[in-house]
Design a protein around this motif. Sequence first.
Motif, PDB file in Angstrom:
ATOM      1  N   GLN A   1       0.829  -1.214   0.000  1.00  0.00           N
ATOM      2  CA  GLN A   1       0.000   0.000   0.000  1.00  0.00           C
ATOM      3  C   GLN A   1       0.862   1.263   0.000  1.00  0.00           C
ATOM      4  N   GLY A   2       2.175   1.089  -0.023  1.00  0.00           N
ATOM      5  CA  GLY A   2       3.073   2.258  -0.025  1.00  0.00           C
ATOM      6  C   GLY A   2       3.077   2.990   1.301  1.00  0.00           C
ATOM      7  N   LEU A   3       2.872   2.268   2.412  1.00  0.00           N
ATOM      8  CA  LEU A   3       2.791   2.936   3.716  1.00  0.00           C
ATOM      9  C   LEU A   3       4.153   3.177   4.374  1.00  0.00           C
ATOM     10  N   PHE A   4       5.239   2.830   3.669  1.00  0.00           N
ATOM     11  CA  PHE A   4       6.574   3.105   4.203  1.00  0.00           C
ATOM     12  C   PHE A   4       7.261   4.225   3.420  1.00  0.00           C
ATOM     13  N   ALA A   5       6.474   5.036   2.772  1.00  0.00           N
ATOM     14  CA  ALA A   5       7.042   6.097   1.929  1.00  0.00           C
ATOM     15  C   ALA A   5       7.920   7.029   2.760  1.00  0.00           C
ATOM     16  N   GLY A   6       9.048   7.401   2.210  1.00  0.00           N
ATOM     17  CA  GLY A   6       9.931   8.349   2.885  1.00  0.00           C
ATOM     18  C   GLY A   6      10.643   7.760   4.096  1.00  0.00           C
ATOM     19  N   GLY A   7      10.692   6.429   4.184  1.00  0.00           N
ATOM     20  CA  GLY A   7      11.444   5.791   5.268  1.00  0.00           C
ATOM     21  C   GLY A   7      10.729   5.772   6.608  1.00  0.00           C
ATOM     22  N   ARG A   8       9.450   6.181   6.631  1.00  0.00           N
ATOM     23  CA  ARG A   8       8.713   6.078   7.895  1.00  0.00           C
ATOM     24  C   ARG A   8       7.339   5.433   7.646  1.00  0.00           C
ATOM     25  N   ILE A   9       6.730   4.961   8.730  1.00  0.00           N
ATOM     26  CA  ILE A   9       5.461   4.251   8.572  1.00  0.00           C
ATOM     27  C   ILE A   9       4.287   5.219   8.691  1.00  0.00           C
ATOM     28  N   GLU A  10       3.370   5.124   7.746  1.00  0.00           N
ATOM     29  CA  GLU A  10       2.171   5.984   7.820  1.00  0.00           C
ATOM     30  C   GLU A  10       1.186   5.335   8.800  1.00  0.00           C
ATOM     31  N   GLU A  11       1.378   5.661  10.068  1.00  0.00           N
ATOM     32  CA  GLU A  11       0.653   4.958  11.127  1.00  0.00           C
ATOM     33  C   GLU A  11      -0.861   5.131  11.060  1.00  0.00           C
ATOM     34  N   ASP A  12      -1.319   6.340  10.751  1.00  0.00           N
ATOM     35  CA  ASP A  12      -2.763   6.574  10.748  1.00  0.00           C
ATOM     36  C   ASP A  12      -3.461   5.712   9.705  1.00  0.00           C
ATOM     37  N   LYS A  13      -2.817   5.629   8.531  1.00  0.00           N
ATOM     38  CA  LYS A  13      -3.428   4.830   7.460  1.00  0.00           C
ATOM     39  C   LYS A  13      -3.426   3.352   7.833  1.00  0.00           C
ATOM     40  N   LEU A  14      -2.348   2.907   8.459  1.00  0.00           N
ATOM     41  CA  LEU A  14      -2.268   1.498   8.850  1.00  0.00           C
ATOM     42  C   LEU A  14      -3.310   1.184   9.921  1.00  0.00           C
ATOM     43  N   ARG A  15      -3.451   2.080  10.890  1.00  0.00           N
ATOM     44  CA  ARG A  15      -4.422   1.878  11.975  1.00  0.00           C
ATOM     45  C   ARG A  15      -5.832   1.779  11.407  1.00  0.00           C
ATOM     46  N   ALA A  16      -6.131   2.658  10.466  1.00  0.00           N
ATOM     47  CA  ALA A  16      -7.473   2.675   9.876  1.00  0.00           C
ATOM     48  C   ALA A  16      -7.731   1.406   9.056  1.00  0.00           C
ATOM     49  N   ALA A  17      -6.665   0.861   8.466  1.00  0.00           N
ATOM     50  CA  ALA A  17      -6.844  -0.314   7.597  1.00  0.00           C
ATOM     51  C   ALA A  17      -6.961  -1.627   8.377  1.00  0.00           C
ATOM     52  N   LEU A  18      -6.432  -1.642   9.633  1.00  0.00           N
ATOM     53  CA  LEU A  18      -6.344  -2.905  10.379  1.00  0.00           C
ATOM     54  C   LEU A  18      -7.618  -3.762  10.433  1.00  0.00           C
ATOM     55  N   PRO A  19      -8.775  -3.173  10.736  1.00  0.00           N
ATOM     56  CA  PRO A  19      -9.970  -4.027  10.838  1.00  0.00           C
ATOM     57  C   PRO A  19     -10.289  -4.783   9.546  1.00  0.00           C
ATOM     58  N   GLY A  20      -9.857  -4.250   8.406  1.00  0.00           N
ATOM     59  CA  GLY A  20     -10.167  -4.903   7.124  1.00  0.00           C
ATOM     60  C   GLY A  20      -9.064  -5.842   6.650  1.00  0.00           C
TER      61      GLY A  20
END
Length: 229
Positions: A48-67
């Motif tokens: 999903q490209g959530l490691f862009a720029g060498g850091r984790i996009e935590e909010d997007k990952l948190r929101a995606a977890l239930p699915g």
Amino acid sequence: MKKIVIAIDGHSSGGKSTMARELAREIGYTYIDTGAMYRALTLYALRQGLFAGGRIEEDKLRAALPGIHISFRMNEQTGRTDTWLNGVNVEKEIRGMDVAAWVSPLAALPFVRRDLVARQQEMGKEKGIVMDGRDIGTVVFPEAELKIFVTASPEVRAQRRLDEMRAKGETASFEEVLENVKKRDLIDSTRREGPLRQAGDALLLDNSAMSPAEQKVWLMEQYLKTINT
Ligand code: DC
């Protein structure tokens, strides 16, 4: 016969999964590889490209977890369980170097750990499981009847990992793999939430100089002792 929970924790590439899987098969228990769950989530984040720029996009990952659905299914050809992510077999993809490079930082996120720990507790609530990971005996099942903490020197573990990778046709140098093993040890054991550590009541197994057959015998003895006392 009484069913118990067997928690096997330890450093990466220490041979935990092989021991745990074989014991589970022999005694008719379900084997759960919790590292594969953190790896599957890492693969999802990579895709999903959530490691862009060498850091984790935590909010997007948190929101995606239930699915995000992670499960294990028997592979009739190999006789082993494979890891599935949202209905697709990802067993091969989760073992690559790109996932290995990102899995420890992702597994250090408290919201990720809380989510996966809850899933693991649900999977083991009927007992009759052999679960391997880093925090099984300390956090996931602190009441487990049998706890083992497996370790070996970083060099021995790096060589094992390299052999595994080469057998699958992947290439990497010993130094690269050793560095990854050491880096993961450090992140795993110093994170705030669910750090890798030996539970006070876990049995220590240093298998640097043991063959897989010797480990198997040792583990079976511990299991028999536990259910007979
Ligand atoms: O066991 P493994 O190498 O497949 O685990 C991959 C990563 O997941 C490892 O760097 C640590 C993390 N992990 C964890 O934090 N907690 C667990 N219970 C299992 C694995």
